[in-house]
Scaffold this active site. Structure first.
Site, PDB file in Angstrom:
ATOM      1  N   GLY A  74       0.759  -1.338   0.263  1.00 13.38           N
ATOM      2  CA  GLY A  74       0.108  -0.045   0.112  1.00 13.38           C
ATOM      3  C   GLY A  74       0.959   1.150  -0.032  1.00 13.38           C
ATOM      4  O   GLY A  74       1.027   2.035  -0.958  1.00 13.38           O
ATOM      5  N   THR A  92       2.962  -5.607   6.332  1.00 15.55           N
ATOM      6  CA  THR A  92       3.698  -5.200   7.687  1.00 15.55           C
ATOM      7  C   THR A  92       3.840  -6.086   8.563  1.00 15.55           C
ATOM      8  O   THR A  92       4.735  -6.116   9.369  1.00 15.55           O
ATOM      9  CB  THR A  92       2.713  -4.106   8.297  1.00 15.55           C
ATOM     10  OG1 THR A  92       1.500  -4.295   7.980  1.00 15.55           O
ATOM     11  CG2 THR A  92       3.187  -2.660   7.356  1.00 15.55           C
ATOM     12  N   LYS A 119       5.886   1.452  19.502  1.00 14.14           N
ATOM     13  CA  LYS A 119       5.870   2.891  18.954  1.00 14.14           C
ATOM     14  C   LYS A 119       5.768   2.560  17.129  1.00 14.14           C
ATOM     15  O   LYS A 119       5.309   3.577  16.962  1.00 14.14           O
ATOM     16  CB  LYS A 119       7.492   3.445  19.067  1.00 14.14           C
ATOM     17  CG  LYS A 119       7.624   4.154  20.472  1.00 14.14           C
ATOM     18  CD  LYS A 119       8.857   4.598  20.525  1.00 14.14           C
ATOM     19  CE  LYS A 119       9.023   5.805  21.645  1.00 14.14           C
ATOM     20  NZ  LYS A 119      10.301   6.417  21.475  1.00 14.14           N
ATOM     21  N   GLU A 153       7.231   3.815   9.140  1.00 17.28           N
ATOM     22  CA  GLU A 153       7.732   4.566   8.125  1.00 17.28           C
ATOM     23  C   GLU A 153       9.294   4.882   8.764  1.00 17.28           C
ATOM     24  O   GLU A 153       9.924   5.253   7.668  1.00 17.28           O
ATOM     25  CB  GLU A 153       7.045   6.332   8.613  1.00 17.28           C
ATOM     26  CG  GLU A 153       5.496   6.232   9.194  1.00 17.28           C
ATOM     27  CD  GLU A 153       4.654   5.757   8.009  1.00 17.28           C
ATOM     28  OE1 GLU A 153       4.778   5.733   6.821  1.00 17.28           O
ATOM     29  OE2 GLU A 153       3.735   4.855   8.251  1.00 17.28           O
TER      30      GLU A 153
END
Lengths: 171, 338, 735
Positions: free
Chosen positions: C235, C463, C695, C699
């Site tokens: 994505g 992911t 966290k 990115e």
């Protein structure tokens, strides 16, 4: 100002050619299907035979996601017409595992985390199986070069090389 | 995409007969470029005549001491063939520098010669392109032309020929064997591809009703002193910005014979007799190489984005000649430039 | 039992992906499926004067051709088309709505046919004539029309004055071209229409976002629309907003009352969102001792004529460096293009690239070591908000990264390091991103046979969400991971935010822990109800679920097996669905940090660049799964290599068209471009950021990588290239 954006040479074609009946050998099974002359092997697998493990990533031979083995050699199924492969021995990702046991390269991809989204994975694995059969790559650099026809946008390349090395060691 | 018929040719004669009856038909072998172009609506043949099954798949020594390569030999088979690896390693390396292994497994020797340009505008049917639609204009001249030609261009077209294999075949002075309704003939490699001139729609001097049957390599393979260097925007699976095929015959460090061809810079593999002549009798040093480079690039002209190719080509020529002279051809997999 | 959290667990969806069993949005071959093929606009601006579909309709197998003239009815208000992440300002694009052309590649017709081959053939027979209008697509040419939007960070002091009087100054402009996500999977939707109900398989990072959007666009009730996305072939932000093919698939399905699939071509995907081209102006002023006196960052980025998309490019300096004076400005230029959108680390990939190159240039001006300069300017507090971080182990990142890389052996002089014909360059940069958490609902169904199903409407776009959900659920429920089944990618599942912003891991995993606590409470109640219960008097937080047992945390001998507790309570299953709210706590800055060290080798004569080594040291709180986490950061580094050296969407502004709308000429790194990538996770316990100390990693892997490479290229060659990508002709003046 009027700009003519006609996309095609429409009107030149009086009628669309008839479909052609062909038999393909896919994953050790003979299958009969009706295809248009321009049906690619990729579309035949995905849409006609519901073998959607082979992926469409560009449809132009630019990404390698559609890689399958034809007569033992890795090719881009998106640039291959199905009618031209009548009688050929086609192996797709669905045909690699035997009796539920993964092919060593499939297992190595899991072990080495050689994928993320999974969309290029079938092509990478078929390409890797082809590469091992070719016997031309031994070093990581040679694997990198000969696997460069398979783009992985998630960036799993180092793990893909590790997976191929693992499978080469075990075969 | 425009629909087309599909037929198979049983033999060469049948192929010629079929194409004679349907001038808007095209032959298909590997399909790696033609299917691509059909999908983009750039090519719209009425029929594809499948020649992939023709018995033109052998690689054999000729009585003249050369090698005859069947037109249907896949690029990979050719690159890894012992005769080619051993005697014509320049050709092997050029082939392996192009495309991907999957594409090389599909692409035929004959088809490689007939690849169309990768010019962005040729591929984009929404823009003018003289090669695609004669008379519509060349969008590349004032457009995005990083990948376009610097040599042999015309006001009608600045496209390049994308093949790597052909650059080596040009340097090796191969001969193309073709057959048509009038029988068989041969075309010297230098005469096979054309410059764009006013007819950029014609890439080659092959007649539409002819078929390539074989490529013949002369005896001399330059297997000691050769190199193929390809410079591109990523390290693999990309077309050349500039590529150089260099082949030398040496007597000590004196050049007895030289062959030099460029890819990625012109509508055909670019050679110059003056450049090669300039090397004869010279020592294998940078001065001689630079002189040859200047000859080869004589008249080179940039169009903006591709201006850099002139200087890049000059340096690449010198470098490749050096690799050839030292007997250290560029590796395919180790990307450090030797 | 060993903890699954923190262990290098292989992906639970691995087998499905290596066998080809995993089905993506365009792969549901339902009976009676109709294939849609899009005809797109060839001009960037104007109106459709005429569409002739007659030839297309004659193609055997073609059922219909939808255009703006014959499509089913659609709403005429902007609000109906606003999805969760639509820019606040503007009118979202409405596919096939009217005759207006807003960008090249806009869909103008949808061919619907019995098979894909017929649809494709017919699509090229649709004739469209346009009334062209003048267009603009060039950011540089339109720069003077840039307008400011609210800057994300407030100014401090007088940055201009402080810059003017600074002992050492560096000011420059950096440029990042338009980039496209190019996920490997083509955008596709399969819309199945059954008795007034709609089931859609969509390539999306947010099934519930698409579901709400479709309800709104097609005026349907929530229970009439179900959106599913069990797997997504990448994505990177392209699938955050609903893309036009999902509207077209539903339009087709409604018109024909049949299932319809629309799959875009690779070329058509260049008319979806993109990372906006941006000009980044940095001005840094420092004392001669190497502390920042002034920091100014101005961004000019691209958006469409009809929406204002902007992300925070300029605020990152406030997180990394102390500076008493600072000023940030963000401007937009409207062009005749689709609306730009989020692409991996939106704002940071670009803004931090410019900032970290500027810091490198400042270090050179100061004759300081780049790492040392960053340490001297290190901020212990968020400079804009003046608040502490929940945690910030960036110093450790610099230290461990430098040690692993061998930074101390670097000769600071440019062109000083070489290997034969290659110049060797070592560069570094910092990275920073947010550590956010969103409210999320998780349902757990625990059955008496010791299996549990954990469900939320998340997406796993590669992911590793499936895997970490299974790991966390297994730990929280005290079950083997094989006894956990994960359900996601279905809009009917409990509420979950979009898969983006690196917040899914923290949001979903903390929500699992929260719901698991409820399950634990239910089990404890049953256990306490047993005769002579060893857990009598215990509260929910006094016990844990371990190895299939409810165990006292204080005395492990006091335990009841889950099975017997459920048996005694006659419970064959326990179902819990709980919302995990997130407190609006602004007392701390929540960020993830990194330090990147890169080695390049550049051919001195030819300018060919090889990235031979990258070390990325990341401080991202608790690492749930080192194996998948490593892959995610490594992938980010590969993106950084592409951003630095390869990626650029090339426009011909005369035509307003993308000229390399394919993946042969839009270069992304291939295997041969990627070598040694080392990922280090710096230990960073964080009890403030969220209960599990997670966290997020989506990115951070890319942020700063392009800067480290650009800085390395400078170190190797002495040539500073500020506009990306760094191609060989920018490194060497050839003529």
């Amino acid at each position: 100002m009027t700009h003519s954006g006609t996309v095609s040479r429409a009107g030149r074609i009086a009628s669309v050619p008839e479909k052609i009946s062909i038999t393909l050998r896919v994953n050790d099974k003979a299958v009969k299907l009706q295809v248009a002359p321009w049906t690619t092997l990729l579309d035949a697998l995905r849409d006609h035979l519901d073998l959607t493990g082979t992926k469409k990533g560009c449809d132009h031979g630019q990404c390698g996601a559609c890689t399958v083995l034809v007569d033992g050699r890795r090719i881009n199924s998106c640039l291959t017409l199905a009618v031209m492969k009548e009688g050929a021995e086609i192996i797709t990702i669905e045909g690699l595992a035997r009796d539920g046991v993964l092919h060593p390269l499939q297992q190595a991809f899991i072990d080495q985390d050689a994928f993320q989204c999974g969309y290029c994975t079938s092509g990478q694995i078929c390409s890797g199986v082809g590469l091992i059969a070719e016997g031309k790559a031994r070093t990581p650099n040679e694997i990198r070069e000969l696997m460069s026809g398979n783009i992985c946008r998630c960036g799993a390349y180092p793990n893909i090389v590790a997976a191929i090395l693992q499978a080469m060691e075990r075969s | 995409m425009i629909p087309f018929q599909y037929t198979r040719a049983n033999d060469v004669a049948d192929a010629i007969k079929q194409i004679a009856t349907d001038p808007s038909a095209k032959f298909i072998a590997g399909g790696t470029n033609l299917i691509d172009l059909i999908k983009y609506d750039v090519e719209a043949p009425s029929r594809l005549i499948d020649i992939s099954h023709l018995p033109l798949r052998s690689v054999e020594p000729t009585s003249a001491g050369g090698v005859l390569i069947g037109a249907m030999v896949p690029n990979t088979d050719l690159a890894y063939h012992p005769l080619i690896e051993g005697r014509y390693p320049l050709l092997a390396r050029a082939i392996l520098s192009g495309a991907s292994q999957q594409l090389r497994n599909m692409a035929s020797t004959g088809g490689n010669l007939l690849q169309r340009t990768r010019c962005f505008y040729y591929y984009d049917t929404a823009t003018p392109c003289n090669k695609r639609e004669p008379g519509s204009g060349c969008s590349a001249i004032d457009g995005v032309n990083r990948i376009n030609a610097i040599l042999g261009t015309s006001e009608a077209c600045i496209a390049t020929h994308p093949s790597d294999m052909c650059v080596a075949l040009a340097a090796l002075e191969a001969t193309v064997h073709v057959t048509g309704p009038a029988g068989a003939r041969t075309i010297a490699f230098a005469d096979f591809h054309r410059l764009p001139g006013n007819t950029p729609q014609r890439d080659t001097n092959l007649e539409p009703d002819e078929i390539i049957t074989a490529i013949e390599l002369p005896p001399k393979g330059f297997s000691e002193n050769y190199s193929y260097l390809k410079i591109r925007d990523r390290l693999s699976y990309a077309f050349a910005l500039v590529s150089v095929a260099a082949a030398l015959e040496l007597d000590g460090d004196t050049i007895k014979e030289a062959r030099l061809a460029l890819g990625g810079v012109a509508h055909k593999p670019w050679r110059s007799t003056a450049a090669e002549a300039a090397l004869l009798g010279q020592r294998t040093d940078a001065t001689a190489f630079a002189k040859a480079a200047d000859w080869l690039l004589h008249g080179a002209k940039g169009y903006g984005h591709n201006d850099f190719k002139i200087g890049l080509a000059r340096r690449a020529i010198i470098r490749t000649l050096g690799q050839a002279a030292r007997g250290k051809p560029q590796s395919i997999s180790d990307k450090k430039i030797r | 039992m060993a903890s699954y959290i923190g262990s290098a667990t292989s992906r639970v969806d691995g087998r499905a992906k290596v066998t080809g069993e995993a089905k993506y949005a365009g792969e549901f071959n339902v009976p009676g499926l109709v294939h849609g093929y899009v005809v797109e606009s060839t001009i960037p601006k104007g109106r459709i004067a005429r569409i002739d579909t007659s030839a297309a309709l004659e193609v055997a197998g073609v059922i219909d051709v939808l255009t703006h003239r014959n499509r089913p009815q659609m709403p005429d208000k902007d609000d109906a088309y606003k999805d969760e992440v639509a820019p606040e300002k503007g009118s979202p694009y409405r596919p096939l709505y009217d005759d207006r052309i807003l960008f090249t590649g806009q869909p103008v017709a949808l061919v619907l046919a019995e098979d894909w081959e017929a649809a494709r053939v017919a699509a090229s027979m649709v004739k469209v004539e346009y009334q062209k209008e003048p267009h603009v697509t060039d950011l540089h040419a339109e720069r003077s029309r840039a307008f400011a939007i609210d800057a994300p960070e407030k100014p401090r002091g007088d940055a201009e004055k402080a810059f003017a009087s600074a002992a050492v100054r560096h000011a420059a402009e950096y440029f990042i071209p338009t980039e496209h996500h190019n996920p490997m999977e083509l955008f596709a939707s399969t819309a199945i229409w059954e008795d007034g109900r709609l089931t859609v398989y969509d390539k999306t990072q947010g099934v519930q976002n698409v579901q709400k959007y479709l309800c709104s666009v097609f005026k349907m009730k929530p229970d009439e629309v179900r959106v599913m996305s069990p797997y997504m072939g990448g994505g990177f932000g392209a699938g955050l907003r609903p893309q036009y093919q999902v509207v077209l698939a539903v339009l087709g399905a409604r018109a024909l009352k049949r299932p319809v699939r629309v799959m875009l071509t690779r070329a058509q995907m260049y008319a979806l969102g993109y990372r906006p081209a941006s000009i980044e102006r940095l001005a840094l002023g420092a004392s001669s001792g190497g502390t920042l006196e002034s920091m100014q960052h101005e961004t000019i980025a691209v958006t469409s004529q009809f929406e204002e998309f902007a992300r925070n490019d300029t605020g990152w300096g406030n997180l990394l460096y102390k500076s008493p004076n600072a000023k940030f400005e963000h401007k937009l230029v409207k062009l005749d293009l689709p609306t730009s959108c989020d692409m991996r680390a939106p704002g940071a990939a670009t803004g931090v690239y410019a900032l970290e190159c500027a810091m490198d240039e400042l270090a050179i001006a100061l004759d300081a070591d780049p790492v040392q300069l960053r340490l001297q300017c290190y901020s212990e507090r968020h400079q804009g908000e003046d608040i502490p971080y929940t945690s910030k182990q960036l110093r450790e990142c610099y230290q461990q990264g430098a040690a692993e890389f061998g930074w101390d052996k670097r000769n600071p002089q440019p062109r000083s390091m070489r290997e034969g014909s290659e110049l060797v360059g070592w560069g570094m940069a910092s990275g920073v991103w947010e550590a956010l958490q969103m409210p999320t609902t998780v349902r757990i169904v625990l059955t008496a046979n010791g299996h549990a199903e954990v469900a939320t409407a998340a997406s796993d776009i590669g992911t590793g969400t499936y895997t970490i959900m299974a790991q966390v659920a297994a730990d929280m429920l005290g079950l083997p991971i094989d006894n956990i089944s994960v359900k996601l990618g279905d809009s009917t599942l409990p509420q979950c935010p979009l898969e983006g912003g690196s917040w899914i891991a923290s949001s979903v995993c903390n929500a699992i822990a929260n719901t698991a606590r409820g399950v634990r409470g239910d089990l404890l109640k049953l256990a306490i109800g047993m005769k002579d219960s060893p857990l009598a008097g215990a509260g929910v937080d006094d016990v844990a679920l371990i190895d299939g047992k409810i165990v006292s945390r204080r005395d492990a001998t006091r335990a009841v097996s889950i099975a017997s507790a459920m048996q005694s309570g006659n419970a064959d299953r326990i179902t819990r669905e709980e919302v995990n709210k997130v407190a609006d706590d602004k007392s701390h800055a929540r960020n993830v940090h990194s330090a990147i060290f890169a080695e390049v080798k550049v051919d001195e004569q030819l300018g060919v660049i090889r990235v031979t080594r990258v070390v990325n040291a990341v401080a991202a709180g608790r690492i749930l799964n080192p194996k998948t986490a490593h892959s995610q950061v490594m992938g980010g580094v590969v993106w950084g290599i592409g951003m630095a050296l390869h990626e650029e969407t090339l426009f011909d502004h005369r035509f307003g068209r993308v000229m390399n709308a394919n993946i042969a000429e839009y270069h992304m790194p291939v295997n041969a471009d990627v070598h040694d990538i080392k990922v280090i996770f710096v230990d960073e316990p964080d009890e403030i950021v969220n209960p599990l100390g997670i966290k997020g990693l989506g990115e951070i892997g890319i942020v700063g990588v392009a800067a480290a490479i650009a800085n390395a290229v400078y170190h190797a060659t002495g040539k500073r290239v500020r506009d990306l990508p760094i191609t060989l002709d920018k490194v060497i003046q050839f003529n």
